[in-house]
Design a protein around this motif. Structure first.
Motif, short mmCIF file in Angstrom:
data_model
loop_
_atom_site.label_atom_id
_atom_site.label_comp_id
_atom_site.label_asym_id
_atom_site.label_seq_id
_atom_site.Cartn_x
_atom_site.Cartn_y
_atom_site.Cartn_z
N MET A 54 0.84 -1.20 0.00
CA MET A 54 0.00 0.00 0.00
C MET A 54 0.88 1.26 0.00
SD MET A 54 -1.31 2.60 1.98
CE MET A 54 -1.79 2.41 3.68
N LYS A 55 0.47 2.23 -0.77
CA LYS A 55 1.25 3.48 -0.81
C LYS A 55 0.34 4.69 -0.55
CE LYS A 55 1.09 3.31 -5.90
NZ LYS A 55 0.49 1.95 -5.95
N ILE A 56 0.95 5.72 -0.03
CA ILE A 56 0.23 6.99 0.17
C ILE A 56 0.77 7.96 -0.87
CG2 ILE A 56 -0.40 8.80 1.80
CD1 ILE A 56 0.60 6.84 4.03
N ILE A 57 -0.10 8.33 -1.82
CA ILE A 57 0.28 9.25 -2.89
C ILE A 57 -0.10 10.65 -2.42
CG2 ILE A 57 -0.13 9.87 -5.30
CD1 ILE A 57 -1.21 6.86 -5.56
N CYS A 58 0.87 11.55 -2.40
CA CYS A 58 0.60 12.88 -1.87
C CYS A 58 0.79 13.95 -2.94
CB CYS A 58 1.54 13.20 -0.72
SG CYS A 58 1.47 12.02 0.64
N VAL A 59 -0.05 14.99 -2.87
CA VAL A 59 0.08 16.13 -3.76
C VAL A 59 0.80 17.24 -3.00
CG1 VAL A 59 -1.15 17.77 -5.22
CG2 VAL A 59 -2.12 15.52 -4.80
N ILE B 12 -9.52 7.08 -0.47
CA ILE B 12 -9.07 5.69 -0.41
C ILE B 12 -9.56 4.96 -1.66
CG2 ILE B 12 -9.00 3.57 0.98
CD1 ILE B 12 -8.72 6.65 2.64
N PHE B 13 -8.65 4.28 -2.32
CA PHE B 13 -9.00 3.58 -3.56
C PHE B 13 -9.67 2.24 -3.28
CE2 PHE B 13 -6.10 6.75 -4.93
CZ PHE B 13 -6.52 7.08 -6.21
N ARG C 115 -10.49 0.15 -5.90
CA ARG C 115 -10.07 -0.81 -6.91
C ARG C 115 -8.79 -0.33 -7.58
NH1 ARG C 115 -13.14 0.19 -12.13
NH2 ARG C 115 -14.26 2.14 -11.82
N THR C 116 -8.19 -1.27 -8.30
CA THR C 116 -6.89 -1.04 -8.93
C THR C 116 -7.08 -0.45 -10.32
OG1 THR C 116 -5.84 -2.79 -7.65
CG2 THR C 116 -4.84 -2.29 -9.79
N GLY C 117 -6.19 0.46 -10.71
CA GLY C 117 -6.32 1.04 -12.04
C GLY C 117 -5.03 1.61 -12.58
N LYS C 118 -4.98 1.73 -13.89
CA LYS C 118 -3.83 2.30 -14.60
C LYS C 118 -4.42 3.07 -15.78
CE LYS C 118 0.43 2.33 -16.47
NZ LYS C 118 1.47 3.23 -16.00
N ASP C 119 -3.84 4.21 -16.13
CA ASP C 119 -4.39 5.05 -17.20
C ASP C 119 -5.88 5.34 -16.98
OD1 ASP C 119 -2.05 5.42 -18.76
OD2 ASP C 119 -2.26 3.38 -19.51
N ILE C 120 -6.20 5.78 -15.80
CA ILE C 120 -7.59 6.04 -15.43
C ILE C 120 -8.04 7.36 -16.06
CG2 ILE C 120 -9.18 6.47 -13.51
CD1 ILE C 120 -7.17 4.84 -11.74
N PRO C 121 -9.13 7.34 -16.85
CA PRO C 121 -9.61 8.60 -17.42
C PRO C 121 -10.15 9.52 -16.32
CG PRO C 121 -10.68 6.69 -18.44
CD PRO C 121 -9.95 6.20 -17.24
N THR D 19 0.68 2.39 -11.42
CA THR D 19 -0.56 1.67 -11.11
C THR D 19 -1.03 2.06 -9.71
OG1 THR D 19 0.08 -0.18 -12.51
CG2 THR D 19 -1.59 -0.62 -10.82
N ILE D 20 -2.29 2.38 -9.59
CA ILE D 20 -2.87 2.68 -8.29
C ILE D 20 -3.64 1.43 -7.85
CG2 ILE D 20 -4.41 4.17 -6.98
CD1 ILE D 20 -3.81 6.38 -9.01
N GLU D 21 -3.35 0.95 -6.63
CA GLU D 21 -3.92 -0.31 -6.18
C GLU D 21 -5.01 -0.10 -5.13
OE1 GLU D 21 -0.58 -3.60 -6.33
OE2 GLU D 21 0.13 -1.86 -5.22
N THR D 22 -5.87 -1.08 -5.02
CA THR D 22 -6.89 -1.10 -3.97
C THR D 22 -6.22 -0.87 -2.62
OG1 THR D 22 -8.17 -2.70 -5.24
CG2 THR D 22 -8.70 -2.50 -2.90
#
Ligand code: MG
Length: 202
Positions: free
Chosen positions: A1-6, A60-61, A63-69, A163-166
């Motif tokens: 699990m990762k925490i993506i920060c802006v 909080i995600f 589901r998992t996704g990549k290239d999410i519109p 890739t952003i994961e659940t």
């Protein structure tokens, strides 16, 4: 699990950090080991100076996704929470001056207080009142409508590369009002319709 920060996602905070407005979101990661819950202690390691709070809306995600519109991005979010992106500011300032990465100043154990998660359904994340108090005194206060980059835009941007994961968390940035916290202080970060996380500094 990762925490993506802006990084700078409110104009007021970009101004106080003396930064030009970003054209694309500035992204960094915090490790999962920094997370603590409501009532846990923020522990400042020996020798670390000028530790500061940053209240942020966390997504909080589910589901998992990549290239999410961008127009589908919010369907990936299952929960919302309050996050405090605790930062060792003196260390960050000196690493930035040297052009070095600043993972350590953001990634120390206990530097990620996170509230209980509430379901994202039915909550307009573009209109939430966010606030942080230290010993009951208001230090940060903003409406999430003041964000520079909407979280959907950030999700589309990040997922082009990563890739952003659940279970991953997106921390969406802090407004102005960041200030130093010291041992003995009680720090409370809260967001309307979501909840709060309160932690004592030791
Ligand atoms: Mg932050």
């Amino acid at each position: 699990m990762k925490i993506i920060c802006v990084g700078w996602n409110y104009m007021s905070h970009a101004a106080e950090m003396d930064k030009a407005l970003p054209e694309e979101p500035l992204i960094f990661l915090k490790p999962s080991t920094c997370i603590i819950g409501d009532g846990d202690e923020i522990r400042i390691p020996k020798g670390v100076t000028n530790v500061q709070h940053e209240v942020e809306l966390a997504l909080i995600f589910g589901r998992t996704g990549k290239d999410i519109p961008e127009n589908e991005a919010m369907s990936y979010i299952s929960g919302l929470a309050v996050f405090n992106d605790v930062t060792a500011r003196d260390m960050q300032t000196s690493e930035r001056a040297k052009g070095n990465p600043w993972d350590l100043c953001k990634g120390m154990d206990t530097f990620g207080p996170l509230s209980e998660t509430v379901p994202a359904d039915g909550i307009d994340i573009g209109d939430l009142d966010m606030e942080l108090t230290v010993n009951g005194e208001i230090r940060q206060k903003v409406n999430t409508g003041k964000m520079i980059f909407h979280p959907a835009k950030v999700i589309a941007y990040v997922s082009r590369y990563m890739t952003i994961e659940t279970g991953d968390i997106l921390a969406t940035g802090t407004p102005d009002g960041i200030s130093e916290i010291n041992p003995g202080d009680i720090v409370c970060a809260s967001i309307s319709k979501i909840g709060s996380v309160t932690n004592r500094v030791v």
